[in-house]
Write a protein that holds these residues in place. Structure first.
Motif, short mmCIF file in Angstrom:
data_model
loop_
_atom_site.label_atom_id
_atom_site.label_comp_id
_atom_site.label_asym_id
_atom_site.label_seq_id
_atom_site.Cartn_x
_atom_site.Cartn_y
_atom_site.Cartn_z
N VAL A 407 0.83 -1.20 0.00
CA VAL A 407 0.00 0.00 0.00
C VAL A 407 0.87 1.25 0.00
O VAL A 407 0.62 2.21 -0.73
CB VAL A 407 -0.96 0.00 1.21
N GLU A 408 1.94 1.22 0.82
CA GLU A 408 2.84 2.38 0.85
C GLU A 408 3.42 2.64 -0.54
O GLU A 408 3.42 3.77 -1.02
CB GLU A 408 4.00 2.13 1.83
N ARG A 409 3.86 1.56 -1.18
CA ARG A 409 4.47 1.73 -2.50
C ARG A 409 3.45 2.35 -3.47
O ARG A 409 3.74 3.31 -4.16
CB ARG A 409 4.96 0.38 -3.04
N GLN A 410 2.25 1.80 -3.45
CA GLN A 410 1.26 2.31 -4.41
C GLN A 410 0.95 3.79 -4.17
O GLN A 410 0.89 4.59 -5.10
CB GLN A 410 -0.03 1.50 -4.32
N MET A 411 0.77 4.14 -2.88
CA MET A 411 0.40 5.53 -2.60
C MET A 411 1.53 6.50 -2.93
O MET A 411 1.30 7.59 -3.46
CB MET A 411 -0.02 5.67 -1.14
N ILE A 412 2.77 6.07 -2.63
CA ILE A 412 3.90 6.96 -2.94
C ILE A 412 4.03 7.15 -4.44
O ILE A 412 4.19 8.27 -4.95
CB ILE A 412 5.20 6.39 -2.33
N GLN A 413 3.93 6.04 -5.17
CA GLN A 413 4.06 6.16 -6.62
C GLN A 413 2.96 7.04 -7.21
O GLN A 413 3.21 7.85 -8.09
CB GLN A 413 4.04 4.76 -7.27
N GLN A 414 1.76 6.86 -6.67
CA GLN A 414 0.65 7.69 -7.15
C GLN A 414 0.91 9.17 -6.91
O GLN A 414 0.74 10.01 -7.79
CB GLN A 414 -0.62 7.31 -6.40
N ALA A 415 1.36 9.48 -5.68
CA ALA A 415 1.59 10.88 -5.33
C ALA A 415 2.71 11.47 -6.19
O ALA A 415 2.63 12.60 -6.67
CB ALA A 415 1.94 10.99 -3.85
N LEU A 416 3.76 10.67 -6.43
CA LEU A 416 4.86 11.17 -7.25
C LEU A 416 4.40 11.42 -8.69
O LEU A 416 4.72 12.43 -9.30
CB LEU A 416 6.02 10.16 -7.25
N ARG A 417 3.63 10.47 -9.18
CA ARG A 417 3.15 10.61 -10.56
C ARG A 417 2.31 11.89 -10.68
O ARG A 417 2.46 12.68 -11.60
CB ARG A 417 2.30 9.39 -10.93
N LYS A 418 1.45 12.06 -9.68
CA LYS A 418 0.55 13.20 -9.73
C LYS A 418 1.32 14.52 -9.73
O LYS A 418 0.89 15.50 -10.35
CB LYS A 418 -0.38 13.13 -8.52
N HIS A 419 2.45 14.56 -9.02
CA HIS A 419 3.19 15.81 -8.92
C HIS A 419 4.42 15.81 -9.81
O HIS A 419 5.41 16.50 -9.52
CB HIS A 419 3.56 16.09 -7.47
N GLY A 420 4.38 15.02 -10.86
CA GLY A 420 5.47 15.00 -11.84
C GLY A 420 6.80 14.66 -11.21
O GLY A 420 7.84 15.22 -11.60
N GLY A 421 6.81 13.79 -10.22
CA GLY A 421 8.05 13.34 -9.61
C GLY A 421 8.62 14.29 -8.57
O GLY A 421 9.70 14.07 -8.03
N LYS A 422 7.91 15.38 -8.29
CA LYS A 422 8.44 16.35 -7.31
C LYS A 422 8.19 15.85 -5.89
O LYS A 422 7.07 15.54 -5.50
CB LYS A 422 7.76 17.71 -7.50
N ILE A 423 9.28 15.83 -5.10
CA ILE A 423 9.22 15.24 -3.77
C ILE A 423 8.39 16.09 -2.80
O ILE A 423 7.54 15.58 -2.08
CB ILE A 423 10.65 15.07 -3.18
N GLY A 431 1.30 13.49 3.79
CA GLY A 431 1.37 13.79 5.21
C GLY A 431 2.68 13.36 5.84
O GLY A 431 2.74 12.96 7.00
N LEU A 432 3.76 13.43 5.03
CA LEU A 432 5.08 13.03 5.53
C LEU A 432 6.04 14.20 5.45
O LEU A 432 5.82 15.13 4.65
CB LEU A 432 5.65 11.90 4.67
N SER A 433 7.12 14.13 6.23
CA SER A 433 8.19 15.11 6.02
C SER A 433 8.99 14.65 4.82
O SER A 433 8.93 13.48 4.43
CB SER A 433 9.07 15.19 7.26
N ARG A 434 9.76 15.57 4.23
CA ARG A 434 10.55 15.16 3.07
C ARG A 434 11.55 14.06 3.38
O ARG A 434 11.65 13.09 2.66
CB ARG A 434 11.22 16.37 2.44
N PRO A 435 12.30 14.20 4.50
CA PRO A 435 13.27 13.13 4.82
C PRO A 435 12.59 11.78 4.99
O PRO A 435 13.10 10.76 4.54
CB PRO A 435 13.87 13.61 6.14
N THR A 436 11.40 11.78 5.62
CA THR A 436 10.71 10.50 5.81
C THR A 436 10.32 9.89 4.47
O THR A 436 10.42 8.68 4.26
CB THR A 436 9.44 10.69 6.67
#
Ligand SMILES: Nc1ncnc2c1ncn2[C@@H]1O[C@H](COP(=O)(O)OP(=O)(O)OP(=O)(O)O)[C@@H](O)[C@H]1O
Ligand SMILES: [Mg+2]
Length: 449
Positions: A407-423, A431-436
């Motif tokens: 689930v973590e992998r899917q949500m992270i990939q989705q969020a990255l895709r949505k924001h064009g890979g911007k961290i 809802g995470l800090s950048r380092p996390t």
């Protein structure tokens, strides 16, 4: 929360009696004259009012009651006002109905009758409210039944509008369930041939051996089993529109014949010699990649260019973010009224789940999902459980740890895709800090693009 009811009567005893009889089912407020009725109405906004016509300062005549009636209707023209009139005031009651009252009852009021009447008032109010919401959702954005407010749908509507007035062949592209057939019908409906036939044929659903005669028809005796002459779909579409669905599936020999029809507007039935002139507009659709087919030599390039004079590309539902909830609510209203569950709505959590889902089956999947949920829902709210949209990613996981990581992998990939890979924005969304987020990406071996 019970529905709100306002009782207006100058007789203390009657107010108390009515309140006592109805308190279980309604949230009741009371008023004894015009001023308090209006004030009360403004603050409580009841959808139904019981109104006595003989109010102070003229309890002996109906004028004050009628004035109250018009004043309340001016505040809300949909409010249901039931007149409670004295014996022998039928003429006045009818006058009140002429001025917009919903119904009337004569004193002494029979409690059961009152309850039934009130139930009907609230039911009608509910229906009107739903109808109003539906109109609001559509907001003038219904396009031959196709809904879409999101920016990605506007070019689709534009092209349909433009192309409809011409005779040019149109190729409609889009994933399955995105509304290709609907778009084809919209083009037909908006064009000059709308009174002619709209003939659809699904090229992948008909066995290759039958497709030719299905499209072109056959003469009597053309092959074993051809006992009578039969017109094909192309011929029946004469004067209207021919919709060739799943055009990518059409076998090569037929591609040649189809091309000839497109070039010359004539066909020959199977086993026939006679050339038949056909005047039909052709719309084709596919969810396959025809460019790939052309590269592989399975789809003729000349046919492609004949068909694709104009292309209309339907976006997948996941790229129509603003539309998911709008469509879901629209389908909910439609199916809820079909199965007589008025007032059914999504709860907050199910709205969230609907919005998060990736909808691989697009509008068709959403429509079916809502249809099922409406049937399953108990009470007034559709819950996430009714939607049965548990994320599929974790389905193969054995341990809790595996499920969590999936689930973590899917949500992270989705969020990255949505924001064009911007961290940074992806981290905010998750809802995470950048380092996390960096740490998690490392752990899950998600590449930074
Ligand atoms: N924009 C829309 N507004 C409302 N309903 C829609 C819309 N698009 C599609 N639908 C509904 O979704 C369902 C699928 O639409 P349609 O059959 O046109 O899709 P399709 O692209 O032809 O799908 P497939 O590739 O599976 O044949 C239909 O029931 C249709 O009514
Ligand atoms: Mg289709």
């Amino acid at each position: 929360m019970n529905p709100k009811l306002l009782i207006v009567d100058d007789d203390d005893e009657i107010r108390t009696q009515m309140k006592w009889a109805l308190a279980k089912d309604y949230e009741i407020s009371l008023a004894e004259d015009r001023a308090s009725a209006v004030e009360n109405f403004r603050s409580a906004r009841p959808s139904v009012v019981l109104l006595d016509l003989g109010l102070p300062p003229h309890p002996g005549n109906p004028e004050e009651g009628l004035a109250t009636l018009s004043e309340l209707l001016a505040l809300d023209r949909l409010v249901k006002i039931v007149i409670v009139s004295g014996q022998g005031e039928k003429a006045v009651a009818l006058r009140a109905i002429g001025s917009g009252a919903y119904d009337f009852l004569s004193k002494p009021v029979e409690t059961e009758e009152l309850k039934i009447l009130l139930k009907r008032c609230f039911h009608v109010t509910q229906l009107e409210k739903e109808y109003g919401e539906m109109q609001h959702l559509l907001g003038g954005n219904s396009f031959e039944g196709m809904l879409g407010n999101s920016p990605s749908m506007q070019p689709v509507f534009d092209s349909i509008r433009k192309v409809a007035t011409t005779d040019a062949p149109v190729l409609i592209l889009g994933e399955s369930g995105t509304g290709k057939e609907m778009a084809a019908r919209a083009i037909h409906q908006r064009g000059a041939r709308k009174d002619g036939p709209f003939i659809a044929i699904n090229c992948s659903a008909i066995p290759e051996t039958l497709l030719e005669s299905e499209l072109f028809g056959h003469e009597k005796g053309a092959f074993t089993g051809a006992h009578v002459q039969r017109k094909g779909r192309i011929e029946t579409s004469n004067g209207g529109t021919l919709f060739l669905d799943e055009i990518g599936e059409i076998p090569q020999p037929l591609q040649v014949k189809l091309l000839r029809f497109l070039q010359e507007q004539t066909i020959e039935r199977v086993g026939g010699r006679q050339e038949i002139q056909i005047n039909a507009r052709v719309i084709a659709a596919t969810n396959a990649d025809l460019k790939k087919g052309m590269a592989a030599g399975t789809f003729r390039e000349d046919l492609f260019y004949r068909l694709a004079v104009v292309q209309v590309v339907l976006p997948p539902l996941r790229d129509r973010e603003n539309d998911i909830l709008m469509l879901a609510k629209f389908f909910l209203q439609r199916f809820a009224s079909e199965v007589s569950k008025p007032g059914l709505a999504f709860d907050q959590e199910s709205l969230r789940v609907l919005n998060k889902h990736s909808w691989p089956g697009n509008v068709r999947e959403l429509e079916n999902c809502v249809r099922r949920a409406v049937i399953m829902a108990d009470g007034k709210r559709v819950t996430p459980g009714d939607l049965e949209l548990t994320p599929g990613v974790a389905a193969n996981a054995v341990t809790l740890k595996e499920a969590r990581e999936a689930v973590e992998r899917q949500m992270i990939q989705q969020a990255l895709r949505k924001h064009g890979g911007k961290i940074a924005p992806a981290a905010v969304e998750l809802g995470l800090s950048r380092p996390t987020l960096y740490e998690l990406m490392d752990k899950l071996q998600i590449a930074k693009e």
